[in-house]
Design a protein around this motif. Structure first.
Motif: not given
Length: 449
Positions: A427-448
């Protein structure tokens, strides 16, 4: 080896008997043997009235009390529940209306200290006292979690409504404790009582002793068993009872615990009464040259619950001294080689976890500087994962190593830590590359888990 305190107990026995054996011959102490010891039993009329009334209305309470040490020592309901009329907790039940006797259903550690001053003083220095209540009472982030998020204010549930308080009253406060609020009749309101170990009472005292020594038997045997700790020390964030059960200590307890001697007096409960330690043995009980303590911080080296593990200091204890004391606990059953391996492994585990955490912090700080973090951390995949890296899988790895639970150190610990970290890194690399934040969280609600 008997400590000086335990020698006193032995000599008291000799003196009370009035004789001893010395060099094979019997030695008599006539003056001591003739000394009169008198125990006077009985209850005041006020105490008897309470007992008789509650025997009819709440018989379970009275039966529990009758079976405990309090009743044997002549301590009654009246002794613990009566307060002065000026007390902020003073009220009167139906049977006391019009009398000069005032009571409180709430019994604070201040009341317990009248008979147990040393234990309460030790307890007040521990993480079970003021520190335990801080998240529920003082911590602004935790308050927002309880009321705004868990209490559903963010979807329109009115702040302060009974259902808005439900997450706190049913969960958080039952372990951490809370600030007791009272109404015009000096009885608790807003579900602020009962509460957990760090409960703060209107009389200004802190601590709920009945969390471990449950009402109304107050059994020392109960407090020594791991189940006493299991009410709070369990679950995805600090699965201490699950780790203990998996460990060799827990395995021996489950196999043979029914045969152990649980009711020995304080400072006399030693190996032989049991063949493996429980939570209380390591963290609180008198063992070998160590005396009993109600300060559960005393024998701890590392802080294993916060975001980064540090050697304990200040209000959280003296970690360097704690390491020495814990090794003395271990030495009652283990050799120096075994102890060194276990303690070195814990140190290495902490170092590995801290490495992951430090690198995660570097990534977060960079995203923050680039304005690539959402204001709401619970809608931000990177921040959600960072929370689970610390609060769930990171705690499991550290506690698993500390308590000998390999499955929690590994599969529930570092195996998930590296996965969570790699997802954070992506996620860090994606945000730095695109200079943006993904619209939706990809994390499942209860967490790992």
């Amino acid at each position: 080896m008997w400590t000086s305190g335990k020698r006193v107990v032995m000599w008291m026995v000799i003196f009370l008997m009035g004789m001893a054996t010395q060099g094979g011959a019997e030695v008599t102490y006539p003056d001591l043997a003739a000394k009169e010891f008198k125990i006077v039993r009985g209850y005041s009329q006020e105490a008897l009235a309470c007992i008789e009334c509650h025997a009819a209305k709440t018989p379970g309470v009275v039966e529990g009390w009758k079976l405990g040490k309090m009743a044997h020592a002549g301590v009654s309901c009246y002794d613990c529940h009566t307060v002065t009329q000026r007390s902020p907790m003073a009220s009167q039940c139906e049977g006391l209306k019009g009398s000069e006797t005032y009571i409180s259903p709430m019994v604070s550690s201040g009341t317990c200290s009248r008979c147990h001053p040393v234990e309460v003083e030790q307890f007040q220095k521990s993480g079970h006292a003021k520190l335990a209540g801080i998240p529920v009472i003082e911590n602004k982030k935790f308050l927002k979690l309880m009321y705004h998020f868990e209490g559903a204010e963010f979807i329109g549930n009115p702040m302060g409504s009974p259902s808005n308080r439900a997450a706190r009253s049913s969960g958080c406060q039952m372990c951490h404790g809370t600030q007791v609020e009272v109404g015009a009749d000096n009885k608790p309101i807003k579900e602020t009582w009962p509460g957990g170990v760090g409960t703060r009472y209107p009389d200004g005292t802190i601590g709920n002793c009945t969390v471990c020594h449950t009402r109304h038997t107050f059994s020392i045997a109960e407090a020594r068993k791991p189940e006493a700790c299991a009410s709070c020390h369990l679950g995805p964030d600090h699965p201490n009872i699950e780790i203990y059960t998996e460990s060799k200590h827990g395995q021996v307890f489950l196999a043979h615990g029914d045969e152990w001697e649980w009711d020995s007096a304080p400072d006399t409960w030693e190996p032989g009464d049991y063949t493996a330690p429980t939570c209380a043995t390591c963290h609180m009980s008198g063992i070998g040259e160590l005396g009993t303590t109600h300060n559960i911080n005393e024998r701890l080296k590392w802080d294993l619950v916060h975001q980064r593990s540090e050697i304990r200091s200040g209000v959280r204890g003296d970690g360097k001294k704690g390491e020495v004391l814990m090794k003395k606990v271990c030495a009652n059953c283990h050799g120096t080689t075994h102890i060194k391996v276990q303690r070195d492994t814990l140190d290495s585990t902490v170092a590995l976890y801290n490495l992951y955490w430090d690198k995660a912090v570097v990534m977060k700080k960079d995203l923050e500087a680039r304005k690539l973090l959402k204001d709401d951390p619970w809608k931000d995949g990177f921040q959600e994962l960072m929370y689970y890296l610390w609060h769930h899988t990171g705690r499991r790895a550290r506690h698993g190593a500390a308590m000998g639970g390999p499955d929690y150190a590994h599969w529930h610990g570092f195996f998930q830590i590296f996965q969570v970290y790699k997802d954070m890194e992506a996620l860090y690399n994606l945000r730095v590359k695109t200079n943006g934040i993904e619209a939706l969280s990809p994390v499942m609600s209860t967490g790992p888990l």
